[in-house]
Write a protein that holds these residues in place. Structure first.
Motif, mmCIF file in Angstrom:
data_model
loop_
_atom_site.group_PDB
_atom_site.id
_atom_site.type_symbol
_atom_site.label_atom_id
_atom_site.label_comp_id
_atom_site.label_asym_id
_atom_site.label_seq_id
_atom_site.Cartn_x
_atom_site.Cartn_y
_atom_site.Cartn_z
ATOM 1 N N GLN A 205 -20.869 14.441 -73.173
ATOM 2 C CA GLN A 205 -22.216 14.646 -73.282
ATOM 3 C C GLN A 205 -23.054 14.508 -72.260
ATOM 4 O O GLN A 205 -22.761 13.602 -71.420
ATOM 5 N N PRO A 206 -23.955 15.619 -71.718
ATOM 6 C CA PRO A 206 -24.860 15.317 -70.503
ATOM 7 C C PRO A 206 -25.791 14.314 -70.645
ATOM 8 O O PRO A 206 -27.022 14.779 -70.655
ATOM 9 N N VAL A 207 -25.729 13.153 -71.053
ATOM 10 C CA VAL A 207 -26.881 12.155 -71.025
ATOM 11 C C VAL A 207 -27.521 11.907 -69.950
ATOM 12 O O VAL A 207 -26.908 11.479 -68.780
ATOM 13 N N ARG A 208 -28.822 12.148 -69.926
ATOM 14 C CA ARG A 208 -29.626 11.924 -68.697
ATOM 15 C C ARG A 208 -30.164 10.128 -68.789
ATOM 16 O O ARG A 208 -30.653 9.822 -69.691
ATOM 17 N N VAL A 209 -29.952 9.783 -67.486
ATOM 18 C CA VAL A 209 -30.219 8.374 -67.627
ATOM 19 C C VAL A 209 -31.311 7.996 -66.465
ATOM 20 O O VAL A 209 -31.489 8.515 -65.420
ATOM 21 N N VAL A 210 -32.430 7.299 -67.117
ATOM 22 C CA VAL A 210 -33.793 7.162 -66.182
ATOM 23 C C VAL A 210 -33.856 5.465 -66.110
ATOM 24 O O VAL A 210 -34.006 4.920 -67.105
#
Length: 661
Positions: A205-210
């Motif tokens: 899954q292309p989880v975006r991390v901020v």
């Protein structure tokens, strides 16, 4: 609790005003929920290979919702006369999609309302039957259907997590981590552990991390349905606790502690015992995983490949992809004991890598596959595919598809043996992440919030490349360079020691020097006028021959932030990186370069020499285009190429005619 290795030492039930009421009330009318297959980690498309293709698709179902339909665009081969796709779930027919060859694509919609949800997911079995036009015999490579732009629509509204065990949803679009604006080393370690473990937990899954400073927590917007926030702070009382900013929005997880206890709490939500945390507050005990050395011998089952079967008419091929990250290290001397079976009879069996045959032997009437094959070290890649093929004589008088199909099966018990590689192989980005296993150091020239965010970007990108968890540990820069462990170094200010030799270095902002991986001598330099600021990711080795990834820029962190932001914008950009340099200057998309190609080698054949020349020309054009050389005349006048290779002083590099970008 002691029976669970002390990982959860205490769980405290907390009442949360409004939550029980919010769960019991009828949900307000919400927008329809739709998830692409990419968001669920299933990739951009679904393929059905062969005239009778088969595949299985497992789609997650968020709690509180029900799947309604899977919608996609289906590609149809031009030679198709007629055909169909049968969709089943648990041997129960769901739908049949009729196919015809009068259009290259058709929209399809598979109803899912009647499909049972088991363990939070629905499973579909797709089986295609293709009948070609009369007299046409399609090649196996052409016999393929593909579902593109597939999306799953849901009814209902996702439930709000009420306990730590429910905190992570089955699909996560974004993880936001709040941390102190002035972190210490323990805080940085906890944040790196948290972010890499979440990326590992969600797999493809292309989880975006901020990463955000905790000064922005007050007044920040609540998370959306497929978003989660974690607040990491230092406190002598360690704990992990859910706090609800708004009754009908997801809670935030507050992780507190000091030293290694802080990292233990950060690790809780992705640990094996997270399901036991059926409260809003819990205390995790010591749970640091041990670095596991890669075994010299394993099986396809252990590697998650399992049994592989190939089917065809004249030729049947079973393909095994050996990922060095799954093997757990950079490897060499790989051999595979192929065991299984095949269709008995006359023919031949070959094992090949990259289109090259590495072994061959005759088929016989036993139909038993039992053969050792060795993969040459020169053919090893990060992921090496071994094609095992059975070829049988064809009857030229036979009609289309009248010959009996052949099969070849490689059992999951097939043994794979390997040894450690003394030097990361292949060199450059192809050695990542396996060259950083089983654990690696992370060092920053400034252990600030900004450097921590950059380190998160790098290590989560590396975790995306691996099917196994990676294990970063934060150390000082001196310790990282002196250690025998591999390392990642963040140097946004460019403050690297003179003793560190990188493939690409600069003197001031005007002269770039290239060194080949085989030599510490400078092979070539490039002088530009005016100077060009840049950022780079470079792969090299430490003095102890351990892998080293360096993220740096020429004095201003914003340049490195832009490069890492480009990688984060599309997680797939981490895949397929080539060479040992990822180079970025303002105004153009980053480019991959190879120091070996740029410096060249006089012993190489003419084709390699031309590739070397074009590499230098490409770099020259790129740099000068950014420096403002708009015309070809400026290109000729602004670049001085000095070749200092002792091996290639007799060569002259000609200047390319490419237009300046």
């Amino acid at each position: 609790m002691a029976a669970i290795s002390g990982i959860v030492a205490m769980m405290v039930l907390s009442s949360v005003p409004g939550i029980a009421q919010a769960q019991d009330e009828d949900p307000e009318e919400t927008n329809p929920i739709s998830l692409s297959l990419s968001e669920t980690g299933l990739g951009a498309s679904i393929a059905l290979n062969g005239l009778d293709g088969r595949t299985r698709v497992t789609v997650p179902v968020p709690p509180g919702t029900g799947p309604s339909s899977l919608n996609a665009v289906l590609t149809v081969p031009a030679w198709l006369d007629r055909g169909w796709i049968d969709v089943e779930s648990g041997n129960r027919p769901i739908s049949r999609i009729a196919l015809a060859g009068d259009a290259p694509t058709i929209p399809v919609s598979i109803p899912l309302a009647a499909v049972p949800v088991v363990d939070g997911a629905v499973t579909l079995d797709l089986a295609s039957t293709l009948i070609p036009d009369a007299g046409f015999c399609p090649d196996a490579a052409d016999a393929q259907l593909r579902l593109l732009d597939a999306r799953v629509d849901y009814t209902g509204a996702p439930s709000i997590p009420r306990t730590i065990s429910e905190f992570l949803p089955p699909v996560l679009r974004q993880l936001t981590v709040f941390m102190p604006a002035q972190p210490n080393r323990d805080m940085i370690s906890a944040v790196l552990t948290l972010t890499t473990s979440v990326i590992d937990y969600y797999g493809a899954q292309p989880v975006r991390v901020v990463v955000r400073p905790d000064t922005q927590l007050q007044g920040s917007q609540p998370d959306q349905i497929f978003e989660r926030s974690v607040v990491v702070s230092e406190n002598k009382d360690a704990a992990a606790e859910l706090i609800f900013p708004v009754d009908q929005s997801p809670p935030r997880l507050f992780v507190t502690g000091s030293g290694t206890a802080l990292t233990d709490q950060a690790r809780l939500i992705t640990s094996n015992i997270a399901d036991l945390a059926v409260t809003t507050k819990a205390l995790a005990g010591a749970s640091a995983p041990r670095a596991v050395l890669a075994p010299d011998s394993t099986t396809l089952d252990d590697l998650g490949i399992g049994t592989v079967t190939g089917k065809g008419d004249a030729t049947a091929t079973a393909s095994l992809t050996l990922d060095q990250a799954r093997l757990g290290r950079s490897v060499s001397d790989v051999s595979v004991h192929l065991t299984g079976n095949y269709t008995p009879g006359v023919g031949s069996i070959t094992a090949g890598v990259g289109g090259k045959t590495i072994a061959s032997w005759s088929a016989d009437d036993s139909g038993r596959l039992d053969e050792w094959v060795e993969i040459p070290n020169a053919e090893l890649r990060k992921a090496t595919t071994v094609d095992v093929s059975l070829a049988r004589p064809t009857d030229s008088a036979a009609g289309c598809n009248t010959q009996a199909a052949s099969t070849i099966t490689v059992d999951g018990s097939t043994v794979v043996r390997s040894g450690p590689s003394s030097t990361p192989a292949p060199l450059g980005f192809g050695s990542l992440p396996q060259a950083l296993m089983p654990q690696f150091d992370v060092a920053m020239t400034q252990e600030t919030f900004a450097d921590t965010a950059r380190a998160v970007s790098v290590v989560t990108g590396l975790q995306r490349l691996s099917s196994r968890p990676i294990m970063p540990q934060v150390v000082s820069l001196d310790d990282a360079l002196a250690s025998s462990d591999p390392a990642v170094v963040i140097a946004a200010d460019g403050a690297l020691p003179d003793s560190l030799s990188l493939p690409l270095s600069s003197s001031g902002a005007t002269t770039f020097s290239i060194a080949t991986p085989e030599s510490t001598d400078t092979d070539a330099s490039l002088t530009v006028d005016p100077g060009v600021p840049y950022a780079s990711l470079q792969v090299t080795t430490t003095a102890n021959n351990a892998a080293l990834l360096v993220a740096s820029s020429t004095g201003k962190g914003g340049r490195l932030d832009a490069l890492l932001g480009w990688l984060d914008a599309d997680p797939s950009r981490w895949f397929g990186r080539s060479g040992d340099i990822l180079f970025a200057v303002p105004g153009i998309e980053p480019v991959s370069l190879s120091s070996g190609d740029l410096a060249g080698d006089s012993s190489e054949v003419s084709e390699s020499t031309e590739a070397s020349r074009s590499g230098v020309d490409r770099m020259s054009v790129t740099l000068l285009g950014i420096a403002g050389a708009v015309f070809l005349v400026a290109l000729v006048g602004a670049v001085v190429l000095v070749v200092r290779s002792r091996r290639s002083t007799h060569r002259r590099h000609r200047r390319g005619d490419s237009p300046v970008s």
